[in-house]
Design a protein around this motif. Structure first.
Motif, PDB file in Angstrom:
ATOM      1  N   UNK A  93      -1.050   9.584  -9.407  1.00  0.00           N
ATOM      2  CA  UNK A  93      -2.055   9.288 -10.427  1.00  0.00           C
ATOM      3  C   UNK A  93      -2.592   7.868 -10.274  1.00  0.00           C
ATOM      4  N   UNK A  94      -1.727   6.916  -9.918  1.00  0.00           N
ATOM      5  CA  UNK A  94      -2.206   5.566  -9.669  1.00  0.00           C
ATOM      6  C   UNK A  94      -3.120   5.488  -8.458  1.00  0.00           C
ATOM      7  N   UNK A  95      -2.828   6.301  -7.439  1.00  0.00           N
ATOM      8  CA  UNK A  95      -3.704   6.335  -6.270  1.00  0.00           C
ATOM      9  C   UNK A  95      -5.091   6.850  -6.642  1.00  0.00           C
ATOM     10  N   UNK A  96      -5.141   7.892  -7.478  1.00  0.00           N
ATOM     11  CA  UNK A  96      -6.436   8.404  -7.908  1.00  0.00           C
ATOM     12  C   UNK A  96      -7.177   7.380  -8.767  1.00  0.00           C
ATOM     13  N   UNK A  97      -6.446   6.633  -9.594  1.00  0.00           N
ATOM     14  CA  UNK A  97      -7.071   5.594 -10.404  1.00  0.00           C
ATOM     15  C   UNK A  97      -7.699   4.513  -9.520  1.00  0.00           C
ATOM     16  N   UNK A  98      -7.019   4.119  -8.457  1.00  0.00           N
ATOM     17  CA  UNK A  98      -7.569   3.104  -7.549  1.00  0.00           C
ATOM     18  C   UNK A  98      -8.777   3.633  -6.786  1.00  0.00           C
ATOM     19  N   UNK A  99      -8.756   4.921  -6.463  1.00  0.00           N
ATOM     20  CA  UNK A  99      -9.932   5.509  -5.812  1.00  0.00           C
ATOM     21  C   UNK A  99     -11.129   5.445  -6.746  1.00  0.00           C
ATOM     22  N   UNK A 100     -10.919   5.760  -8.020  1.00  0.00           N
ATOM     23  CA  UNK A 100     -12.009   5.678  -8.994  1.00  0.00           C
ATOM     24  C   UNK A 100     -12.489   4.241  -9.165  1.00  0.00           C
ATOM     25  N   UNK A 101     -11.574   3.286  -9.122  1.00  0.00           N
ATOM     26  CA  UNK A 101     -11.967   1.885  -9.254  1.00  0.00           C
ATOM     27  C   UNK A 101     -12.796   1.427  -8.069  1.00  0.00           C
ATOM     28  N   UNK A 102     -12.426   1.847  -6.865  1.00  0.00           N
ATOM     29  CA  UNK A 102     -13.173   1.455  -5.668  1.00  0.00           C
ATOM     30  C   UNK A 102     -14.521   2.159  -5.577  1.00  0.00           C
ATOM     31  N   UNK A 103     -14.678   3.270  -6.275  1.00  0.00           N
ATOM     32  CA  UNK A 103     -15.904   4.058  -6.126  1.00  0.00           C
ATOM     33  C   UNK A 103     -17.128   3.277  -6.577  1.00  0.00           C
ATOM     34  N   UNK A 104     -17.007   2.488  -7.634  1.00  0.00           N
ATOM     35  CA  UNK A 104     -18.166   1.747  -8.142  1.00  0.00           C
ATOM     36  C   UNK A 104     -18.651   0.751  -7.100  1.00  0.00           C
ATOM     37  N   UNK A 105     -17.724   0.001  -6.508  1.00  0.00           N
ATOM     38  CA  UNK A 105     -18.112  -1.003  -5.519  1.00  0.00           C
ATOM     39  C   UNK A 105     -18.732  -0.361  -4.279  1.00  0.00           C
ATOM     40  N   UNK A 106     -18.102   0.713  -3.786  1.00  0.00           N
ATOM     41  CA  UNK A 106     -18.625   1.363  -2.591  1.00  0.00           C
ATOM     42  C   UNK A 106     -19.998   1.979  -2.857  1.00  0.00           C
ATOM     43  N   UNK A 107     -20.163   2.574  -4.051  1.00  0.00           N
ATOM     44  CA  UNK A 107     -21.439   3.201  -4.373  1.00  0.00           C
ATOM     45  C   UNK A 107     -22.556   2.162  -4.484  1.00  0.00           C
ATOM     46  N   UNK A 108     -22.262   1.028  -5.094  1.00  0.00           N
ATOM     47  CA  UNK A 108     -23.273  -0.023  -5.203  1.00  0.00           C
ATOM     48  C   UNK A 108     -23.636  -0.578  -3.828  1.00  0.00           C
ATOM     49  N   UNK A 109     -22.640  -0.776  -2.972  1.00  0.00           N
ATOM     50  CA  UNK A 109     -22.928  -1.256  -1.620  1.00  0.00           C
ATOM     51  C   UNK A 109     -23.746  -0.241  -0.826  1.00  0.00           C
ATOM     52  N   UNK A 120       0.826  -1.210   0.000  1.00  0.00           N
ATOM     53  CA  UNK A 120       0.000   0.000   0.000  1.00  0.00           C
ATOM     54  C   UNK A 120       0.856   1.255   0.000  1.00  0.00           C
ATOM     55  N   UNK A 121       1.953   1.233   0.748  1.00  0.00           N
ATOM     56  CA  UNK A 121       2.835   2.400   0.767  1.00  0.00           C
ATOM     57  C   UNK A 121       3.481   2.624  -0.598  1.00  0.00           C
ATOM     58  N   UNK A 122       3.920   1.555  -1.247  1.00  0.00           N
ATOM     59  CA  UNK A 122       4.526   1.708  -2.578  1.00  0.00           C
ATOM     60  C   UNK A 122       3.508   2.246  -3.581  1.00  0.00           C
ATOM     61  N   UNK A 123       2.288   1.757  -3.526  1.00  0.00           N
ATOM     62  CA  UNK A 123       1.287   2.198  -4.500  1.00  0.00           C
ATOM     63  C   UNK A 123       0.830   3.620  -4.245  1.00  0.00           C
ATOM     64  N   UNK A 124       0.782   4.031  -2.992  1.00  0.00           N
ATOM     65  CA  UNK A 124       0.393   5.405  -2.702  1.00  0.00           C
ATOM     66  C   UNK A 124       1.462   6.406  -3.097  1.00  0.00           C
ATOM     67  N   UNK A 125       2.677   5.938  -3.374  1.00  0.00           N
ATOM     68  CA  UNK A 125       3.712   6.856  -3.834  1.00  0.00           C
ATOM     69  C   UNK A 125       3.402   7.399  -5.216  1.00  0.00           C
ATOM     70  N   UNK A 126       2.641   6.665  -6.020  1.00  0.00           N
ATOM     71  CA  UNK A 126       2.220   7.130  -7.345  1.00  0.00           C
ATOM     72  C   UNK A 126       0.885   7.845  -7.206  1.00  0.00           C
TER      73      UNK A 126
END
Length: 719
Positions: A199-215, A191-197
């Motif tokens: 733009x990649x962190x924002x991409x993962x936030x967008x990916x998680x948004x669909x699942x959280x919104x549906x739940x 998680x620390x390595x991925x949060x260093x990027x």
């Protein structure tokens, strides 16, 4: 030297230990205050949870003290915090048996008691014992098998009865601790390595948004169905429902139906299992109450997750957009924000330097350090049984060697405490990530009582096995001399089964490590279709290309619509959450003019949970003109790898041409050449322009207006 060591009093160490326990108590109270409202939470919940968190934290302090007390250094000045053996034995007995009682008896009963839907305390207690009957049947059945094993092996229960109980509890806790710690040793550094990027962190936030919104939508629909059921129940005034009128009124107060949604807009429930029975019984009322409480907490949980995700998305987008202006401003903090969120020590420029340049390198450095620590723990777990002298952790803790005798000083105590904190953190973080626990979750200031009891019991259950497992890293010549080994270790190693289990089973930590490292959870879910909700970040980027299947583009559009206030569900959710009771998370205050700092009309956006006059993230994506347009997607800084400059320019030209209205004269080409009016042509209205336009002409305006050739009407030219 020997006389000086004997005359030394442990008074200074006792004062230090007392101050450390006071500091631990303050930290535990702050943790409780973060997840539970202290004033409105009953004492029967706060006190057991306090001890369930305080005792494991004191074990982290007690193990280094035990090591330094049994392996004292010859140099008095290098000696760490130590206590008398009698004091240590009493401390271990109190800590262990209180933790044992909380884990196996007190917390499970109280958890089901708080989750019971009955009103009377005696009925709630009976329901709790009935719900724990299966749990206790498994516990006592396992204990009976252990007793039979000891009886066959030793032929009696002189000292083996207590050892069997302690060994079985240790083995079950070690199985759970090894699995969770193996998952966390990989998940935390990754998680620390991925949060260093960024733009990649924002991409993962967008990916998680669909699942959280549906739940979140599913939780709201489930709560709406139950509220509808309570509303139908409140209309019954006669029959068996008349005996539960007070209870029904309490349920109506819990739902707040008039403040939430009009009953006509609540979807009618067609599931036969949720229809009201003919005869209303006490069991039905208790079951309905429990389901309603769980639905409210589930809705609160997912609303809290969604709002936190929105905050992370706005903040991350602001960091990305600050690359152009070299200034970063997150705006005024929310009144409900914590101390660290309100602390503002940076200027916009220094904040940009820290978040955009320094923070990624800090993530990489800290992730590298924790990766090295994880490798050391894994290596020590594998070699401690056969080659204990090759354990790396052993040499980081035991610094003073006199032949084969190891000595632990103050520096070794500090390092031992840090090792134990990291091992416990890896296990406890995995509990919150591996979501297979019947929907339980920790929510800020609004955690369900049953969830709080359950998480506290897991903390208490994992503390003793992880502590003793850490001591085995140091080798038999070190931990065999401790009071902890004399109290617990020798009872575990009393039977050959317990001794081999303690040495060989921790090597199975490689299974959860490999499963997490190579994304085994997601592969099993895709292949077999299991409904296992494991947060495996390795699968986040595999679904990005398919729009409408949980891709990051769909999540980005959901976040933008929510921030713009155009989401249809936001109004219903805002009304539901604001209907009554404490808020689970900050609520969006109203429709906003645009994404990020400014809308389309230039009006500022209100931050999440902040006042309308506060200035929010000034560097968020205000350049996006609309949601879902291809031109705005091309200009989005979060997708620099999708297309280059020439592709983006081509897309802009294509979008401009596609959105142009075709001129009317061009549309009429191919309809044939119409005869002029003097040759008998023309339409029904006598129009001489050769078109079928029957709109009235403006006074004083001829029919040969050249602007009509470009599709203009009423003096406007359409380009």
């Amino acid at each position: 030297m020997i006389q000086l060591a004997i005359s030394q009093s442990p008074l200074g160490s006792e004062i230090f230990a007392l101050l450390a326990l006071i500091a631990i108590s303050i930290v535990v109270l702050l943790i409780q205050r973060y997840y539970l409202p202290l004033r409105s939470t009953p004492a029967f919940l706060l006190v057991p949870i306090f001890f369930a968190l305080w005792l494991p934290a004191s074990i982290v302090l007690l193990v280094p003290i035990d090591l330094a007390s049994s392996a004292t250094t010859d140099d008095v000045d290098a000696r760490g915090i130590w206590l008398e053996p009698g004091t240590l034995r009493v401390s271990w007995r109190i800590t262990y048996w209180l933790t044992f009682s909380l884990t196996w008896f007190i917390l499970p009963v109280l958890a089901e008691y708080s989750d019971s839907g009955y009103r009377d305390p005696q009925d709630k207690l009976r329901d709790s014992l009935r719900a724990n009957a299966q749990y206790y049947a498994i516990v006592f059945g396992s204990a009976a098998l252990g007793l039979i094993y000891v009886l066959i092996s030793y032929g009696g229960f002189s000292t083996s009865l207590k050892s069997t109980v302690m060994a079985l509890a240790y083995c079950w806790g070690l199985i759970l601790a090894i699995y969770l710690m193996g998952h966390g040793l990989v998940a935390i550094p990754r998680r620390l390595f991925r949060n260093a990027n960024i733009s990649g962190r924002l991409r993962r936030i967008h990916t998680q948004a669909v699942r959280v919104y549906e739940q979140m939508d599913d939780a709201e629909l489930n709560l709406g169905d139950l509220e509808q059921l309570v509303g139908e129940l409140s209309r019954r005034k006669t029959g068996s429902a008349a005996h539960f009128q007070d209870w029904i009124e309490e349920l109506v107060d819990m739902t707040n139906l008039p403040e939430c949604q009009p009953r006509s807009t609540i979807p009618r429930n067609t599931d036969p299992s949720r229809q009201l029975p003919t005869v209303i019984t006490e069991k039905f009322m208790a079951d309905l109450t429990r389901r309603l409480m769980r639905a409210k907490h589930a809705r609160s949980r997912y609303v809290n997750e969604w709002n936190l995700l929105l905050q992370d998305a706005v903040k991350t987008q602001a960091i990305l957009d600050s690359a152009a202006s070299k200034k970063l401003d997150f705006g005024a903090a929310s009144p409900h924000a914590g101390f660290w969120d309100k602390l503002n020590i940076f200027t916009p420029y220094t904040r940009y330097l820290f978040h955009y340049h320094a923070a990624p390198y800090l993530h990489i450095a800290f992730g590298s350090l924790l990766t090295l620590a994880s490798i050391c723990i894994l290596w020590s777990e594998v070699v401690k049984g056969l080659l204990p002298s090759f354990s790396i952790i052993r040499y980081t803790v035991v610094h003073h060697w006199s032949g084969e005798k190891g000595q632990v000083g103050f520096a070794g105590q500090v390092i031992a405490a840090l090792w134990m904190v990291y091992m416990c953190a890896a296990a406890l973080i995995s509990i919150t990530e591996v979501k297979v626990w019947r929907g339980r979750a920790l929510v800020r200031r609004n955690t369900a009582h049953e969830s709080a009891f359950w998480y506290a019991s897991q903390v208490a259950r994992l503390s003793v096995p992880l502590s003793y497992n850490f001591m085995t890293f140091l080798g038999p010549n070190i931990y065999n001399k401790t009071v902890f080994y004399d109290f617990l270790g020798q009872l575990i190693n009393l039977t050959p089964l317990g001794e081999w289990f303690d040495y060989l089973f921790p090597a199975f930590i490689l299974l959860p490590v490999c499963a997490t490292l190579f994304g085994l959870y997601g592969k099993v879910k895709r292949v077999f279709g299991f409904g296992v909700d494991v947060l495996d970040d390795m699968d986040d980027n595999e679904n990005e290309s398919a729009y409408g299947t949980g891709s990051w583009r769909e999540g980005r559009d959901l976040i933008e619509r929510e921030l713009n206030g155009t989401s249809a569900a936001i109004r219903g959710r805002r009304a539901v959450v604001a209907g009554g009771g404490p808020r689970a998370a900050p609520i969006l205050s109203g429709p906003r003019g645009g994404v990020g700092a400014g809308g389309r009309d230039g009006s500022p956006m209100t931050p999440l949970g902040a006042s309308p006059n506060a200035r929010p993230a000034a560097n968020t994506s205000a350049r996006r003109a609309g949601v879902g347009s291809s031109s705005s997607r091309a200009a989005n800084l979060t997708e620099p790898e999708d297309e280059n400059f020439f592709e983006a320019l081509g897309h802009r030209f294509k979008n401009t041409i596609d959105t142009m209205d075709t001129p009317k004269w061009f549309q009429e080409l191919g309809q044939g050449i119409k005869k002029p009016k003097w040759m008998g042509g023309g339409d029904d209205n006598g129009s001489s322009n050769g078109s079928s336009d029957s709109r009235p002409q403006a006074p004083g305006r001829g029919n040969s207006d050249v602007r009509r050739w470009f599709g203009g009407s009423e003096g406007r030219i359409r380009l």
